[in-house]
Design an enzyme around this catalytic site. Structure first.
Site, PDB file in Angstrom:
ATOM      1  N   PHE A 176      20.019   4.150  14.908  1.00 42.14           N
ATOM      2  CA  PHE A 176      19.385   2.877  14.580  1.00 42.14           C
ATOM      3  C   PHE A 176      19.684   2.587  13.110  1.00 42.14           C
ATOM      4  O   PHE A 176      19.470   3.448  12.254  1.00 42.14           O
ATOM      5  CB  PHE A 176      17.877   3.001  14.822  1.00 42.14           C
ATOM      6  CG  PHE A 176      17.050   1.877  14.262  1.00 42.14           C
ATOM      7  CD1 PHE A 176      17.263   0.568  14.669  1.00 42.14           C
ATOM      8  CD2 PHE A 176      16.033   2.125  13.352  1.00 42.14           C
ATOM      9  CE1 PHE A 176      16.490  -0.477  14.159  1.00 42.14           C
ATOM     10  CE2 PHE A 176      15.248   1.091  12.832  1.00 42.14           C
ATOM     11  CZ  PHE A 176      15.487  -0.205  13.247  1.00 42.14           C
ATOM     12  N   LEU A 208      19.048   0.046   9.976  1.00 40.26           N
ATOM     13  CA  LEU A 208      18.315  -1.056   9.355  1.00 40.26           C
ATOM     14  C   LEU A 208      18.608  -1.107   7.850  1.00 40.26           C
ATOM     15  O   LEU A 208      18.960  -2.150   7.303  1.00 40.26           O
ATOM     16  CB  LEU A 208      16.807  -0.832   9.607  1.00 40.26           C
ATOM     17  CG  LEU A 208      15.809  -1.730   8.879  1.00 40.26           C
ATOM     18  CD1 LEU A 208      15.948  -3.180   9.345  1.00 40.26           C
ATOM     19  CD2 LEU A 208      14.369  -1.252   9.145  1.00 40.26           C
ATOM     20  N   GLY A 214       7.005   3.362  16.382  1.00 41.72           N
ATOM     21  CA  GLY A 214       7.187   4.562  17.227  1.00 41.72           C
ATOM     22  C   GLY A 214       7.866   5.686  16.457  1.00 41.72           C
ATOM     23  O   GLY A 214       7.459   6.847  16.537  1.00 41.72           O
ATOM     24  N   GLN A 236       4.312  29.329  -2.645  1.00 36.19           N
ATOM     25  CA  GLN A 236       3.533  30.015  -3.675  1.00 36.19           C
ATOM     26  C   GLN A 236       3.033  31.377  -3.168  1.00 36.19           C
ATOM     27  O   GLN A 236       3.097  32.372  -3.887  1.00 36.19           O
ATOM     28  CB  GLN A 236       2.338  29.110  -4.070  1.00 36.19           C
ATOM     29  CG  GLN A 236       1.666  29.483  -5.356  1.00 36.19           C
ATOM     30  CD  GLN A 236       2.577  29.269  -6.564  1.00 36.19           C
ATOM     31  OE1 GLN A 236       3.576  28.558  -6.490  1.00 36.19           O
ATOM     32  NE2 GLN A 236       2.244  29.925  -7.659  1.00 36.19           N
ATOM     33  N   GLY A 250       5.632  33.890  -3.398  1.00 35.93           N
ATOM     34  CA  GLY A 250       6.043  34.237  -4.756  1.00 35.93           C
ATOM     35  C   GLY A 250       7.554  34.125  -4.934  1.00 35.93           C
ATOM     36  O   GLY A 250       8.190  33.205  -4.399  1.00 35.93           O
ATOM     37  N   GLU A 291      11.905   6.492   7.279  1.00 36.83           N
ATOM     38  CA  GLU A 291      11.141   5.700   8.268  1.00 36.83           C
ATOM     39  C   GLU A 291       9.931   5.052   7.579  1.00 36.83           C
ATOM     40  O   GLU A 291       8.878   4.866   8.172  1.00 36.83           O
ATOM     41  CB  GLU A 291      10.680   6.539   9.472  1.00 36.83           C
ATOM     42  CG  GLU A 291      11.764   7.354  10.181  1.00 36.83           C
ATOM     43  CD  GLU A 291      12.791   6.543  10.941  1.00 36.83           C
ATOM     44  OE1 GLU A 291      13.097   5.422  10.480  1.00 36.83           O
ATOM     45  OE2 GLU A 291      13.294   7.029  11.970  1.00 36.83           O
ATOM     46  N   GLU A 316       4.255   4.916   0.268  1.00 45.47           N
ATOM     47  CA  GLU A 316       3.701   3.703  -0.351  1.00 45.47           C
ATOM     48  C   GLU A 316       3.751   2.524   0.633  1.00 45.47           C
ATOM     49  O   GLU A 316       2.813   1.728   0.709  1.00 45.47           O
ATOM     50  CB  GLU A 316       4.489   3.361  -1.628  1.00 45.47           C
ATOM     51  CG  GLU A 316       4.302   4.350  -2.769  1.00 45.47           C
ATOM     52  CD  GLU A 316       5.005   5.702  -2.557  1.00 45.47           C
ATOM     53  OE1 GLU A 316       5.907   5.802  -1.692  1.00 45.47           O
ATOM     54  OE2 GLU A 316       4.647   6.666  -3.246  1.00 45.47           O
TER      55      GLU A 316
HETATM   56  N1  COS Z   1       5.472  -4.916  14.929  1.00 47.82           N
HETATM   57  C1  COS Z   1       5.924  -6.125  15.292  1.00 47.82           C
HETATM   58  N2  COS Z   1       6.121  -7.140  14.416  1.00 47.82           N
HETATM   59  C2  COS Z   1       5.842  -6.904  13.123  1.00 47.82           C
HETATM   60  C3  COS Z   1       5.354  -5.667  12.680  1.00 47.82           C
HETATM   61  C4  COS Z   1       5.166  -4.644  13.639  1.00 47.82           C
HETATM   62  N3  COS Z   1       4.722  -3.440  13.291  1.00 47.82           N
HETATM   63  N4  COS Z   1       5.180  -5.720  11.336  1.00 47.82           N
HETATM   64  C5  COS Z   1       5.519  -6.973  10.960  1.00 47.82           C
HETATM   65  N5  COS Z   1       5.926  -7.671  12.043  1.00 47.82           N
HETATM   66  C6  COS Z   1       6.342  -9.082  12.062  1.00 47.82           C
HETATM   67  C7  COS Z   1       5.229  -9.941  11.459  1.00 47.82           C
HETATM   68  O1  COS Z   1       4.278 -10.309  12.436  1.00 47.82           O
HETATM   69  C8  COS Z   1       5.995 -11.120  10.906  1.00 47.82           C
HETATM   70  O2  COS Z   1       6.301 -12.008  11.962  1.00 47.82           O
HETATM   71  P1  COS Z   1       5.665 -13.506  12.004  1.00 47.82           P
HETATM   72  O3  COS Z   1       6.040 -14.153  10.691  1.00 47.82           O
HETATM   73  O4  COS Z   1       6.302 -14.138  13.198  1.00 47.82           O
HETATM   74  O5  COS Z   1       4.183 -13.303  12.130  1.00 47.82           O
HETATM   75  C9  COS Z   1       7.317 -10.521  10.469  1.00 47.82           C
HETATM   76  O6  COS Z   1       7.445  -9.276  11.185  1.00 47.82           O
HETATM   77  C10 COS Z   1       7.368 -10.275   8.977  1.00 47.82           C
HETATM   78  O7  COS Z   1       6.321  -9.365   8.650  1.00 47.82           O
HETATM   79  P2  COS Z   1       5.772  -9.181   7.185  1.00 47.82           P
HETATM   80  O8  COS Z   1       5.402 -10.540   6.628  1.00 47.82           O
HETATM   81  O9  COS Z   1       4.713  -8.149   7.209  1.00 47.82           O
HETATM   82  O10 COS Z   1       7.080  -8.655   6.396  1.00 47.82           O
HETATM   83  P3  COS Z   1       7.258  -8.088   4.940  1.00 47.82           P
HETATM   84  O11 COS Z   1       8.587  -8.511   4.456  1.00 47.82           O
HETATM   85  O12 COS Z   1       6.046  -8.395   4.112  1.00 47.82           O
HETATM   86  O13 COS Z   1       7.391  -6.484   5.089  1.00 47.82           O
HETATM   87  C11 COS Z   1       7.112  -4.231   5.619  1.00 47.82           C
HETATM   88  C12 COS Z   1       6.897  -5.707   6.001  1.00 47.82           C
HETATM   89  C13 COS Z   1       7.069  -3.964   4.142  1.00 47.82           C
HETATM   90  C14 COS Z   1       5.969  -3.506   6.289  1.00 47.82           C
HETATM   91  C15 COS Z   1       8.482  -3.815   6.219  1.00 47.82           C
HETATM   92  O14 COS Z   1       9.539  -4.424   5.504  1.00 47.82           O
HETATM   93  C16 COS Z   1       8.682  -2.315   6.244  1.00 47.82           C
HETATM   94  O15 COS Z   1       8.167  -1.635   7.125  1.00 47.82           O
HETATM   95  N6  COS Z   1       9.466  -1.786   5.283  1.00 47.82           N
HETATM   96  C17 COS Z   1       9.862  -0.386   5.346  1.00 47.82           C
HETATM   97  C18 COS Z   1      11.145  -0.261   6.069  1.00 47.82           C
HETATM   98  C19 COS Z   1      11.357   1.134   6.529  1.00 47.82           C
HETATM   99  O16 COS Z   1      10.466   1.805   7.002  1.00 47.82           O
HETATM  100  N7  COS Z   1      12.600   1.596   6.418  1.00 47.82           N
HETATM  101  C20 COS Z   1      12.898   2.932   6.799  1.00 47.82           C
HETATM  102  C21 COS Z   1      14.258   3.078   7.303  1.00 47.82           C
HETATM  103  S1  COS Z   1      14.443   2.601   8.918  1.00 47.82           S
HETATM  104  S2  COS Z   1      16.257   3.073   9.381  1.00 47.82           S
END
Ligand code: COS
Length: 378
Positions: A122, A124, A240, A335, A338, A362, A366
């Protein structure tokens, strides 16, 4: 309310424990030292059915649910954090196809990535889109019957080994995160190459790579679900996946505790075993208590996912807490050992290094606090 594993789950735990002792532990130090991807272990996990847990039998899977997955991943992580990462992250591809893919895609991909010995991945993260995942800039522009992909993904676990990769890419770049879609790219597609193989602090054998797309053409049938739902799918998949990393962190901590108990019984200082030293035995109490708390949050999040309830907050809590537990417990375990703990003859320094990633990938700890606080405050 029932806090007991079922008979079938206890049996699965026994099978996973024996597998970890026989197949995973003997090569854990070697694959950590060399960074070799343990393909043979992956193939054995496919044969025994671990790679198909959570996918129905009709698609080549082994059935079972997310609690079963947690049981297996944590047992393997007790012996090798990298092998547990390989298994847990591999299943993210099948979860996406299972939840959002068409019937044709399920028939095509699931049997291969569950029991067929193919790895899934996957993708992202990008160089400028880590925690801010919605800032992903890789594009997938429709041209006739094909999407043309351009861009770079980074820090992709198993990406170089995977036959099939679910790529989050923008089909409508002007729409930001609302223009992202999920597209399957197959290994060997022209225009798709593997870039840098990362040299990491821990989980060396999990092979973390860069993916480069340069006018990579894939059939439009490779779109998963509908266009512009990619960010939602990614967030859902991460809900998940975070339970899986929580299970990995839990297992690493359990492994470190087991090593510490063994060592404290054997090691004699001041004329008595370390178990007679109250300062160290209190470390054991602290470690065991943290592990027990971590276990139930991870199981609870897996339970919610299994029964189809929303688990965004609980998965974030489970991973946040389990990762913290893994860091604290492996530190105390080192620890207790040792000077020996600092040496590569013992597995503690590997466990300590492997534990750290669980606070980062993942989703960082923070980001989990952000997710949890948003849910609690809303
Ligand atoms: N399940 C389904 N949809 C979700 C969701 C979830 N858990 N979390 C957010 N969404 C949807 C929201 O509902 C929103 O959709 P609508 O505008 O239609 O309502 C959309 O996604 C955007 O969500 P949000 O406004 O919360 O986005 P942000 O940009 O503020 O960021 C975070 C959300 C920071 C939580 C997200 O970018 C994140 O998880 N970042 C970490 C990424 C990560 O874990 N990377 C690890 C590597 S993976 S290979």
């Amino acid at each position: 309310m029932d806090f007991k594993l079922t008979d079938a789950q206890r049996m699965l735990q026994k099978v996973a424990r024996e597998f970890a002792e026989k197949e995973v532990q003997p090569i854990a130090a070697e694959i950590d030292k060399t960074g070799r991807f343990p393909r043979e272990t992956f193939d054995k996990m496919a044969r025994i059915g671990f790679t198909g847990i959570g996918t129905p039998l009709e698609y080549g899977g082994s059935g079972g649910n997310d609690i079963d997955k947690v049981i297996v991943v944590s047992e393997i992580a007790k012996k090798c954090g990298a092998t547990a990462a390989i298994l847990s992250i591999h299943t993210v591809f099948s979860s996406i196809i299972q939840k959002f893919g068409s019937e044709e895609q399920k028939q095509k991909y699931l049997p291969q990535v569950t029991s067929g010995g193919c790895l899934g991945a996957f993708a992202l993260t990008e160089p400028n889109a880590g925690s801010d995942a919605g800032a992903a800039k890789t594009t997938a522009i429709l041209d006739g019957d094909e999407y043309i992909l351009n861009g770079t993904k980074c820090f992709i676990s198993g990406g170089g080994q995977a036959q099939y990769l679910a790529i989050i890419a923008s089909t409508q770049p002007e729409k930001g995160l609302k223009g992202l879609s999920t597209i399957v790219v197959e290994k060997g597609t022209p225009g798709f190459t593997i870039g840098k193989i990362e040299d990491k602090m821990g989980i060396h054998a999990s092979e973390t790579v860069e993916l480069i797309f340069d006018n990579c053409r894939v059939p439009k049938e490779n779109l998963v679900g509908v266009e512009v739902k990619g960010f939602m799918m990614a967030m859902n998949a991460l809900d998940g996946a975070r339970i899986g990393i929580g299970a990995q962190a839990l297992g690493i901590a359990e492994g470190a505790l087991e090593e510490s108990v063994k060592y404290m019984k054997e090691r004699v200082q001041f004329g008595k075993p370390l178990t007679a030293l109250q300062g160290l035995s209190w470390y054991i109490a602290e470690m065991a208590t943290k592990i027990e708390a971590a276990r139930w949050l991870v199981y609870y999040a897996a339970h919610l996912k299994t029964i189809g309830e929303k688990h965004t907050k609980e998965a974030a809590m489970a991973k946040l807490n389990a990762a913290d537990t893994a860091r604290v417990v492996t530190n105390l375990a080192l620890q207790i050992h040792g000077g020996y703990g600092y040496m590569r003859d013992y597995p503690l320094e590997r466990m300590y290094r492997d534990a750290k990633i669980t606070e980062i990938y993942e989703g960082t700890s923070e980001i989990h606090k952000l997710v949890i606080s948003r849910e609690v405050l809303s």
